[in-house]
Design a protein around this motif. Structure first.
Motif, PDB file in Angstrom:
ATOM      1  N   PRO A  68      43.764 -58.757  -1.202  1.00 15.49           N
ATOM      2  CA  PRO A  68      43.878 -57.745  -2.260  1.00 15.49           C
ATOM      3  C   PRO A  68      43.058 -58.126  -3.486  1.00 15.49           C
ATOM      4  CG  PRO A  68      46.043 -58.427  -1.438  1.00 15.49           C
ATOM      5  CD  PRO A  68      45.049 -59.393  -0.894  1.00 15.49           C
ATOM      6  N   VAL A  69      42.687 -57.123  -4.270  1.00 15.59           N
ATOM      7  CA  VAL A  69      42.007 -57.352  -5.543  1.00 15.59           C
ATOM      8  C   VAL A  69      42.853 -56.739  -6.645  1.00 15.59           C
ATOM      9  CG1 VAL A  69      39.730 -57.372  -4.471  1.00 15.59           C
ATOM     10  CG2 VAL A  69      40.639 -55.228  -5.373  1.00 15.59           C
ATOM     11  N   SER A  70      42.573 -57.125  -7.878  1.00 10.10           N
ATOM     12  CA  SER A  70      43.338 -56.642  -9.015  1.00 10.10           C
ATOM     13  C   SER A  70      43.072 -55.157  -9.252  1.00 10.10           C
ATOM     14  CB  SER A  70      42.975 -57.430 -10.270  1.00 10.10           C
ATOM     15  OG  SER A  70      43.275 -58.798 -10.099  1.00 10.10           O
ATOM     16  N   ARG A  71      44.063 -54.467  -9.741  1.00  6.75           N
ATOM     17  CA  ARG A  71      43.893 -53.057 -10.081  1.00  6.75           C
ATOM     18  C   ARG A  71      42.993 -52.927 -11.300  1.00  6.75           C
ATOM     19  NH1 ARG A  71      49.814 -50.247  -8.889  1.00  6.75           N
ATOM     20  NH2 ARG A  71      49.681 -50.501  -6.603  1.00  6.75           N
ATOM     21  N   ASN A  72      42.124 -51.931 -11.252  1.00 10.21           N
ATOM     22  CA  ASN A  72      41.143 -51.760 -12.305  1.00 10.21           C
ATOM     23  C   ASN A  72      40.934 -50.274 -12.572  1.00 10.21           C
ATOM     24  OD1 ASN A  72      39.117 -52.383 -14.179  1.00 10.21           O
ATOM     25  ND2 ASN A  72      38.354 -54.075 -12.908  1.00 10.21           N
ATOM     26  N   GLU A  73      40.006 -49.962 -13.448  1.00  9.72           N
ATOM     27  CA  GLU A  73      39.712 -48.576 -13.779  1.00  9.72           C
ATOM     28  C   GLU A  73      39.130 -47.833 -12.573  1.00  9.72           C
ATOM     29  OE1 GLU A  73      40.366 -46.944 -16.706  1.00  9.72           O
ATOM     30  OE2 GLU A  73      41.505 -48.792 -17.061  1.00  9.72           O
ATOM     31  N   PRO A  74      39.353 -46.512 -12.488  1.00  5.68           N
ATOM     32  CA  PRO A  74      38.757 -45.741 -11.387  1.00  5.68           C
ATOM     33  C   PRO A  74      37.240 -45.878 -11.381  1.00  5.68           C
ATOM     34  CG  PRO A  74      40.388 -44.428 -12.569  1.00  5.68           C
ATOM     35  CD  PRO A  74      40.181 -45.662 -13.376  1.00  5.68           C
ATOM     36  N   GLU A  75      36.692 -45.880 -10.179  1.00  3.08           N
ATOM     37  CA  GLU A  75      35.250 -46.064  -9.984  1.00  3.08           C
ATOM     38  C   GLU A  75      34.698 -44.872  -9.216  1.00  3.08           C
ATOM     39  OE1 GLU A  75      32.367 -48.945  -7.237  1.00  3.08           O
ATOM     40  OE2 GLU A  75      34.530 -49.331  -7.405  1.00  3.08           O
ATOM     41  N   MET A  76      33.612 -44.273  -9.707  1.00  2.00           N
ATOM     42  CA  MET A  76      33.001 -43.161  -8.990  1.00  2.00           C
ATOM     43  C   MET A  76      32.322 -43.672  -7.725  1.00  2.00           C
ATOM     44  SD  MET A  76      30.280 -40.249 -10.264  1.00  2.00           S
ATOM     45  CE  MET A  76      31.406 -39.666 -11.536  1.00  2.00           C
ATOM     46  N   VAL A  77      32.589 -43.022  -6.597  1.00  3.38           N
ATOM     47  CA  VAL A  77      32.021 -43.416  -5.311  1.00  3.38           C
ATOM     48  C   VAL A  77      31.463 -42.177  -4.620  1.00  3.38           C
ATOM     49  CG1 VAL A  77      33.472 -45.465  -4.988  1.00  3.38           C
ATOM     50  CG2 VAL A  77      34.304 -43.222  -4.220  1.00  3.38           C
ATOM     51  N   SER A  78      30.764 -42.398  -3.514  1.00  2.00           N
ATOM     52  CA  SER A  78      30.152 -41.283  -2.801  1.00  2.00           C
ATOM     53  C   SER A  78      31.036 -40.714  -1.713  1.00  2.00           C
ATOM     54  CB  SER A  78      28.823 -41.731  -2.173  1.00  2.00           C
ATOM     55  OG  SER A  78      29.057 -42.723  -1.187  1.00  2.00           O
ATOM     56  N   ALA A 135      30.709 -32.425  -4.057  1.00  2.00           N
ATOM     57  CA  ALA A 135      29.761 -32.772  -5.119  1.00  2.00           C
ATOM     58  C   ALA A 135      28.876 -31.586  -5.464  1.00  2.00           C
ATOM     59  CB  ALA A 135      28.913 -33.967  -4.697  1.00  2.00           C
ATOM     60  N   ASP A 136      28.509 -30.808  -4.454  1.00  3.39           N
ATOM     61  CA  ASP A 136      27.662 -29.640  -4.692  1.00  3.39           C
ATOM     62  C   ASP A 136      28.375 -28.586  -5.535  1.00  3.39           C
ATOM     63  OD1 ASP A 136      24.984 -28.772  -4.074  1.00  3.39           O
ATOM     64  OD2 ASP A 136      25.847 -27.182  -2.841  1.00  3.39           O
ATOM     65  N   LEU A 137      29.711 -28.616  -5.525  1.00  2.00           N
ATOM     66  CA  LEU A 137      30.510 -27.704  -6.338  1.00  2.00           C
ATOM     67  C   LEU A 137      30.784 -28.268  -7.734  1.00  2.00           C
ATOM     68  CD1 LEU A 137      33.147 -26.508  -3.701  1.00  2.00           C
ATOM     69  CD2 LEU A 137      31.237 -25.179  -4.628  1.00  2.00           C
ATOM     70  N   GLY A 138      30.295 -29.481  -7.991  1.00  2.00           N
ATOM     71  CA  GLY A 138      30.484 -30.076  -9.307  1.00  2.00           C
ATOM     72  C   GLY A 138      31.622 -31.066  -9.397  1.00  2.00           C
ATOM     73  N   TYR A 139      32.264 -31.377  -8.285  1.00  2.00           N
ATOM     74  CA  TYR A 139      33.362 -32.337  -8.270  1.00  2.00           C
ATOM     75  C   TYR A 139      32.848 -33.753  -8.006  1.00  2.00           C
ATOM     76  CZ  TYR A 139      36.691 -28.445  -7.999  1.00  2.00           C
ATOM     77  OH  TYR A 139      37.428 -27.315  -8.249  1.00  2.00           O
ATOM     78  N   SER A 140      33.692 -34.724  -8.301  1.00  2.00           N
ATOM     79  CA  SER A 140      33.377 -36.119  -8.003  1.00  2.00           C
ATOM     80  C   SER A 140      34.495 -36.741  -7.175  1.00  2.00           C
ATOM     81  CB  SER A 140      33.158 -36.916  -9.298  1.00  2.00           C
ATOM     82  OG  SER A 140      34.324 -36.894 -10.096  1.00  2.00           O
ATOM     83  N   VAL A 141      34.200 -37.915  -6.620  1.00  2.00           N
ATOM     84  CA  VAL A 141      35.152 -38.706  -5.842  1.00  2.00           C
ATOM     85  C   VAL A 141      35.316 -40.041  -6.542  1.00  2.00           C
ATOM     86  CG1 VAL A 141      35.634 -39.783  -3.607  1.00  2.00           C
ATOM     87  CG2 VAL A 141      34.422 -37.583  -3.703  1.00  2.00           C
ATOM     88  N   GLU A 142      36.551 -40.487  -6.683  1.00  2.00           N
ATOM     89  CA  GLU A 142      36.812 -41.768  -7.329  1.00  2.00           C
ATOM     90  C   GLU A 142      37.633 -42.682  -6.433  1.00  2.00           C
ATOM     91  OE1 GLU A 142      36.729 -40.570 -12.071  1.00  2.00           O
ATOM     92  OE2 GLU A 142      38.626 -41.169 -11.135  1.00  2.00           O
ATOM     93  N   LYS A 143      37.401 -43.972  -6.592  1.00  2.00           N
ATOM     94  CA  LYS A 143      38.160 -44.997  -5.880  1.00  2.00           C
ATOM     95  C   LYS A 143      39.071 -45.709  -6.869  1.00  2.00           C
ATOM     96  CE  LYS A 143      37.415 -49.419  -3.491  1.00  2.00           C
ATOM     97  NZ  LYS A 143      36.360 -50.340  -2.999  1.00  2.00           N
ATOM     98  N   SER A 155      21.514 -38.206  -4.964  1.00  2.00           N
ATOM     99  CA  SER A 155      22.420 -39.008  -5.790  1.00  2.00           C
ATOM    100  C   SER A 155      23.540 -39.602  -4.945  1.00  2.00           C
ATOM    101  CB  SER A 155      23.009 -38.165  -6.923  1.00  2.00           C
ATOM    102  OG  SER A 155      23.877 -37.164  -6.427  1.00  2.00           O
ATOM    103  N   MET A 156      24.010 -38.858  -3.958  1.00  2.00           N
ATOM    104  CA  MET A 156      25.035 -39.384  -3.051  1.00  2.00           C
ATOM    105  C   MET A 156      24.480 -40.496  -2.181  1.00  2.00           C
ATOM    106  SD  MET A 156      27.883 -37.615  -3.648  1.00  2.00           S
ATOM    107  CE  MET A 156      28.919 -37.366  -2.184  1.00  2.00           C
ATOM    108  N   VAL A 157      23.251 -40.331  -1.702  1.00  2.00           N
ATOM    109  CA  VAL A 157      22.613 -41.375  -0.896  1.00  2.00           C
ATOM    110  C   VAL A 157      22.483 -42.656  -1.711  1.00  2.00           C
ATOM    111  CG1 VAL A 157      20.466 -42.074   0.227  1.00  2.00           C
ATOM    112  CG2 VAL A 157      21.411 -39.790   0.653  1.00  2.00           C
ATOM    113  N   ARG A 158      21.998 -42.531  -2.955  1.00  2.00           N
ATOM    114  CA  ARG A 158      21.823 -43.720  -3.805  1.00  2.00           C
ATOM    115  C   ARG A 158      23.155 -44.395  -4.100  1.00  2.00           C
ATOM    116  NH1 ARG A 158      18.010 -40.211  -6.239  1.00  2.00           N
ATOM    117  NH2 ARG A 158      19.540 -39.602  -7.837  1.00  2.00           N
ATOM    118  N   ARG A 159      24.172 -43.608  -4.380  1.00  2.00           N
ATOM    119  CA  ARG A 159      25.477 -44.187  -4.703  1.00  2.00           C
ATOM    120  C   ARG A 159      26.059 -44.908  -3.512  1.00  2.00           C
ATOM    121  NH1 ARG A 159      28.152 -39.741  -6.860  1.00  2.00           N
ATOM    122  NH2 ARG A 159      27.006 -40.154  -8.766  1.00  2.00           N
TER     123      ARG A 159
END
Length: 300
Positions: free
Chosen positions: A139-149, A188-196, A290-294
């Motif tokens: 396990p890792v420590s809980r942290n701020e949400p991170e934008m992912v692809s 993403a094409d609709l303007g939404y994001s995904v976070e981890k 942008s999704m490919v790069r992320r």
């Protein structure tokens, strides 16, 4: 489960409705761990549903042990894509939590944390839990949400209004593979994001002993080509598709046991090539790259 936020006299707004959906097939021995972890969550307005996708073991007998859980059954397997869509389309919840039948929550607050983030961030359509497994057990420590692809299918949360707008999971020639990535492109094409949610863990046991590795890899290869053809903009797709084939070839050189099912997957894709071309709905070029790069950055 009782929703304490809806009690008479409470000044708090009602908690959003959440459905935990578990699709399962022939995992009677391990499914109870997933169910126990979902039932132990401290989120107040939560229901659980299991869709048995054509199991031939003792899965159906488990339903009597869980009268508080909704059970649905397919007489014949229809695959994970159709099964997840059925659960989401058939519910009146605002959020859909998906865990695999060989995955489970490690604490009691994972869903509460995910819903709190989604309520604060209306631009976020999906939350990816931080997945642990036998090959990544620490396990890792809980942290701020991170934008992912992309989110991983074995543990995630979806904002159902966004998923409806995107058209749910897209059907594919194979029964498994690339469905999460394809949905993330369309969100993403609709303007939404995904976070981890880093450190907010789900354990994935990866119980693959009884699985058809040949069929899974064949389906995964086929769907990866099909989903890429559908979403990659022109003329970029003319370069991306050959590069994807080269990438698979390099993988098969290093893992020759996957060569035969991989080539079978290519053949399956080619057999559906015309229909896939007809269903092309590319996302915007800047979104695709942008999704490919992320994703490339997250794999480093």
């Amino acid at each position: 489960m009782t929703d304490s936020s809806n009690l008479v006299g409470s000044n708090s707004p009602p908690s959003p409705r959440v459905l935990v959906g578990i699709t399962t097939r022939n995992r009677a021995s391990i499914l109870p761990k997933a169910l126990a972890s979902a039932r132990a969550q401290n989120y107040p307005n939560l229901t659980i549903a299991v869709l048995d996708d054509g199991s031939t073991d003792g899965t159906s007998a488990l339903s009597a042990q869980y009268p508080d859980i909704t059970w649905q059954t397919h007489a014949q397997s229809r695959g994970i894509i159709e099964s997840r869509n059925e659960l989401m389309r058939g519910c009146d919840a605002e959020y859909y939590v998906s865990i695999d039948d060989d995955a489970w929550f490690l604490q009691r607050d994972e869903i509460s944390r995910a819903i709190a983030r989604l309520e604060r961030a209306p631009h976020v359509a999906a939350i990816a839990f931080d997945i642990l497994s036998p090959d990544r057990p620490t396990p890792v420590s809980r942290n701020e949400p991170e934008m992912v692809s992309i989110f991983i299918g074995c543990g995630h949360v979806l904002r159902l209004a966004a998923v409806r707008a995107a058209g749910f999971y897209a059907s594919a020639p194979g029964i498994y593979g690339s469905e999460e990535k394809d949905l993330c492109y369309r969100l993403a094409d609709l303007g939404y994001s995904v976070e981890k949610l880093t450190g907010v863990h789900v354990w994935h046991e990866k119980a693959w002993n009884d699985r058809d590795w040949y069929g899974l890899h064949r389906s995964g290869v086929c769907n990866e080509f099909a989903m890429t053809l559908r979403r990659c903009p022109a003329p970029d797709v003319l370069a991306v598709m050959p590069l994807k084939l080269l990438s698979f070839c390099w993988f098969w050189v290093r893992q020759p046991r996957f060569l035969a099912p991989g080539l079978a997957g290519v053949a399956q894709f080619l057999a559906h090539f015309a229909g896939t071309c007809a269903s092309r709905q590319p996302v915007k070029r800047e979104i695709f790259w942008s999704m490919v790069r992320r994703r490339a950055a997250s794999n480093r």
